[in-house]
Motif scaffolding. Structure first.
Motif, PDB file in Angstrom:
ATOM      1  N   SER A 166      22.690  36.680  32.689  1.00 33.25           N
ATOM      2  CA  SER A 166      23.309  36.677  34.020  1.00 33.25           C
ATOM      3  C   SER A 166      22.240  36.665  35.112  1.00 33.25           C
ATOM      4  N   LYS A 167      21.206  37.460  34.940  1.00 38.38           N
ATOM      5  CA  LYS A 167      20.116  37.492  35.925  1.00 38.38           C
ATOM      6  C   LYS A 167      19.365  36.167  35.953  1.00 38.38           C
ATOM      7  N   LYS A 168      19.180  35.577  34.768  1.00 39.84           N
ATOM      8  CA  LYS A 168      18.438  34.321  34.675  1.00 39.84           C
ATOM      9  C   LYS A 168      19.129  33.198  35.440  1.00 39.84           C
ATOM     10  N   TYR A 169      20.455  33.161  35.381  1.00 43.47           N
ATOM     11  CA  TYR A 169      21.190  32.028  35.949  1.00 43.47           C
ATOM     12  C   TYR A 169      21.967  32.351  37.228  1.00 43.47           C
ATOM     13  N   GLU A 170      21.896  33.588  37.713  1.00 41.96           N
ATOM     14  CA  GLU A 170      22.751  33.981  38.834  1.00 41.96           C
ATOM     15  C   GLU A 170      22.505  33.158  40.094  1.00 41.96           C
ATOM     16  N   ALA A 171      21.292  32.676  40.301  1.00 39.37           N
ATOM     17  CA  ALA A 171      20.995  31.916  41.513  1.00 39.37           C
ATOM     18  C   ALA A 171      21.715  30.571  41.538  1.00 39.37           C
ATOM     19  N   LYS A 172      22.080  30.064  40.370  1.00 38.22           N
ATOM     20  CA  LYS A 172      22.733  28.752  40.294  1.00 38.22           C
ATOM     21  C   LYS A 172      24.256  28.858  40.195  1.00 38.22           C
ATOM     22  N   LEU A 173      24.758  30.077  40.045  1.00 36.71           N
ATOM     23  CA  LEU A 173      26.190  30.253  39.828  1.00 36.71           C
ATOM     24  C   LEU A 173      26.859  30.870  41.050  1.00 36.71           C
ATOM     25  N   LYS A 174      27.915  30.219  41.535  1.00 36.93           N
ATOM     26  CA  LYS A 174      28.687  30.780  42.637  1.00 36.93           C
ATOM     27  C   LYS A 174      29.605  31.900  42.159  1.00 36.93           C
ATOM     28  N   VAL A 175      30.045  31.796  40.902  1.00 30.87           N
ATOM     29  CA  VAL A 175      30.918  32.812  40.309  1.00 30.87           C
ATOM     30  C   VAL A 175      30.142  33.524  39.204  1.00 30.87           C
ATOM     31  N   PRO A 176      30.070  34.861  39.214  1.00 26.75           N
ATOM     32  CA  PRO A 176      29.320  35.580  38.181  1.00 26.75           C
ATOM     33  C   PRO A 176      29.810  35.250  36.775  1.00 26.75           C
ATOM     34  N   MET A 177      28.873  35.128  35.870  1.00 24.90           N
ATOM     35  CA  MET A 177      29.186  34.839  34.476  1.00 24.90           C
ATOM     36  C   MET A 177      29.737  36.101  33.797  1.00 24.90           C
ATOM     37  N   THR A 178      30.683  35.926  32.882  1.00 26.44           N
ATOM     38  CA  THR A 178      31.241  37.056  32.140  1.00 26.44           C
ATOM     39  C   THR A 178      31.101  36.800  30.644  1.00 26.44           C
ATOM     40  N   TRP A 179      31.334  37.835  29.845  1.00 26.03           N
ATOM     41  CA  TRP A 179      31.247  37.663  28.403  1.00 26.03           C
ATOM     42  C   TRP A 179      32.292  38.534  27.706  1.00 26.03           C
ATOM     43  N   SER A 180      32.607  38.151  26.484  1.00 27.91           N
ATOM     44  CA  SER A 180      33.572  38.909  25.700  1.00 27.91           C
ATOM     45  C   SER A 180      33.202  38.814  24.230  1.00 27.91           C
ATOM     46  N   LEU A 181      33.860  39.640  23.429  1.00 25.50           N
ATOM     47  CA  LEU A 181      33.572  39.714  21.988  1.00 25.50           C
ATOM     48  C   LEU A 181      34.837  39.410  21.205  1.00 25.50           C
ATOM     49  N   GLY A 182      34.700  38.577  20.171  1.00 27.72           N
ATOM     50  CA  GLY A 182      35.820  38.288  19.282  1.00 27.72           C
ATOM     51  C   GLY A 182      35.422  38.609  17.857  1.00 27.72           C
ATOM     52  N   TRP A 183      36.353  39.141  17.071  1.00 25.55           N
ATOM     53  CA  TRP A 183      35.976  39.535  15.710  1.00 25.55           C
ATOM     54  C   TRP A 183      37.080  39.400  14.666  1.00 25.55           C
ATOM     55  N   ASP A 184      38.328  39.221  15.043  1.00 24.08           N
ATOM     56  CA  ASP A 184      39.418  39.247  14.075  1.00 24.08           C
ATOM     57  C   ASP A 184      39.920  37.832  13.778  1.00 24.08           C
ATOM     58  N   GLY A 185      39.431  37.226  12.680  1.00 24.44           N
ATOM     59  CA  GLY A 185      39.852  35.884  12.310  1.00 24.44           C
ATOM     60  C   GLY A 185      38.679  34.952  12.109  1.00 24.44           C
ATOM     61  N   SER A 186      38.961  33.673  11.857  1.00 26.93           N
ATOM     62  CA  SER A 186      37.901  32.692  11.691  1.00 26.93           C
ATOM     63  C   SER A 186      37.266  32.392  13.046  1.00 26.93           C
ATOM     64  N   VAL A 187      36.041  31.907  13.012  1.00 22.56           N
ATOM     65  CA  VAL A 187      35.319  31.604  14.250  1.00 22.56           C
ATOM     66  C   VAL A 187      36.106  30.625  15.111  1.00 22.56           C
ATOM     67  N   THR A 188      36.602  29.558  14.484  1.00 23.93           N
ATOM     68  CA  THR A 188      37.344  28.537  15.230  1.00 23.93           C
ATOM     69  C   THR A 188      38.598  29.113  15.872  1.00 23.93           C
ATOM     70  N   ASP A 189      39.360  29.881  15.103  1.00 18.60           N
ATOM     71  CA  ASP A 189      40.601  30.453  15.627  1.00 18.60           C
ATOM     72  C   ASP A 189      40.332  31.432  16.770  1.00 18.60           C
ATOM     73  N   ILE A 190      39.266  32.206  16.652  1.00 17.76           N
ATOM     74  CA  ILE A 190      38.921  33.173  17.701  1.00 17.76           C
ATOM     75  C   ILE A 190      38.557  32.455  18.993  1.00 17.76           C
ATOM     76  N   ILE A 191      37.800  31.383  18.869  1.00 13.29           N
ATOM     77  CA  ILE A 191      37.404  30.626  20.059  1.00 13.29           C
ATOM     78  C   ILE A 191      38.630  29.992  20.723  1.00 13.29           C
ATOM     79  N   ILE A 192      39.508  29.417  19.914  1.00 17.22           N
ATOM     80  CA  ILE A 192      40.712  28.781  20.466  1.00 17.22           C
ATOM     81  C   ILE A 192      41.604  29.824  21.139  1.00 17.22           C
ATOM     82  N   GLU A 193      41.746  30.986  20.526  1.00 17.44           N
ATOM     83  CA  GLU A 193      42.554  32.048  21.130  1.00 17.44           C
ATOM     84  C   GLU A 193      41.928  32.518  22.445  1.00 17.44           C
TER      85      GLU A 193
END
Length: 258
Positions: A57-84
């Protein structure tokens, strides 16, 4: 017209994920577009992950008008978690990195492209450019199944003031550009892409994938756009083998739109 306001990026600390994030930052630079990173793991080190994302976030904050966010997924296959996560975050676009072919000839990226019902932009780890000036939209012999999907392509063309060349690879003998589907597609593209549509090029090549990549290299194409047919409604769905091979072998960003 559909706009892009939220982008989801699967991030796992790998060089290909970092390249995808770098590309996405340049993609949204100067605009009110939110980037959400998702890390998929059932054994995540929360402290390490928080530190990593804080640093990003600190590395890219100067180029982003909206702050970057993050989340964690763990229940299911990688593909299904990303789609959900895409549905939950209401992301308009997924940007995912790829390092190319794996030992078994598949990858999480190609699985996602085949299964997702939203646009996916695949960024090869070794790609260099972040700008988009030349786009090749690959079409086959079938009528475009979901014309509205071209809105995403129009949005990107407008953002970068990029020209779109339509490319058709014919791998069997015959005439070019005279079928009813060709004419319908031509009218659809002219309607949706407006003045960003350049021309329709027909090439004969027994190997469709090789034909696409050869054209992209020769003409210095910045983005290849495909319309996967594995979710087709009006036409017979495909198994997605061409999509998978393109994603695994590409050296150019590929946008898959449904």
């Amino acid at each position: 017209m559909k706009t892009i306001s939220r982008i989801l990026i699967p991030y796992d600390y790998s060089p290909s994920a970092e390249r995808a994030l770098e590309y996405a930052v340049e993609f949204v630079s100067g605009e009110e577009i939110k980037i959400n990173l998702i890390y998929v793991s059932d054994k995540a080190d929360n402290d390490k992950m928080r530190e990593t994302y804080d640093n990003l976030s600190k590395k890219y904050e100067a180029k982003l008008k909206v702050p970057m966010t993050w989340s964690l997924g763990w229940d299911g296959s990688v593909t299904d978690i990303i789609i959900e996560a895409q549905r939950e975050k209401k992301a308009d676009l997924i940007i995912m990195g790829t390092s190319g072919t794996t030992g078994d000839g598949v990858s999480q990226t190609s699985k996602l492209v085949k299964k997702a019902d939203c646009p996916v932009l695949v960024i090869p780890e070794n790609s260099k450019k972040n700008t988009v000036k030349k786009i090749s939209l690959v079409l086959g012999k079938n009528e475009i199944d979901r014309p509205n999907s071209l809105h995403t392509l129009l949005t990107i063309s407008q953002k970068f003031d990029a020209k779109v060349n339509v490319l058709t690879i014919q791998n069997t003998p015959g005439s070019f550009g005279y079928s009813k589907n060709d004419e319908k597609n031509e009218n659809t593209i002219m309607y949706y892409l407006e003045n960003f549509y350049s021309e329709h090029t027909f090439i004969e090549n027994e190997d469709i994938v090789e034909g696409i990549f050869s054209y992209a290299h020769k003409h210095d194409v910045d983005m290849i756009v495909i319309l996967p047919r594995n979710h087709a409604k009006r036409n017979n769905p495909s198994e997605g083998l061409l999509t998978e091979e393109l994603v695994l072998r590409t050296k150019v960003p590929i946008l898959a739109i449904e």
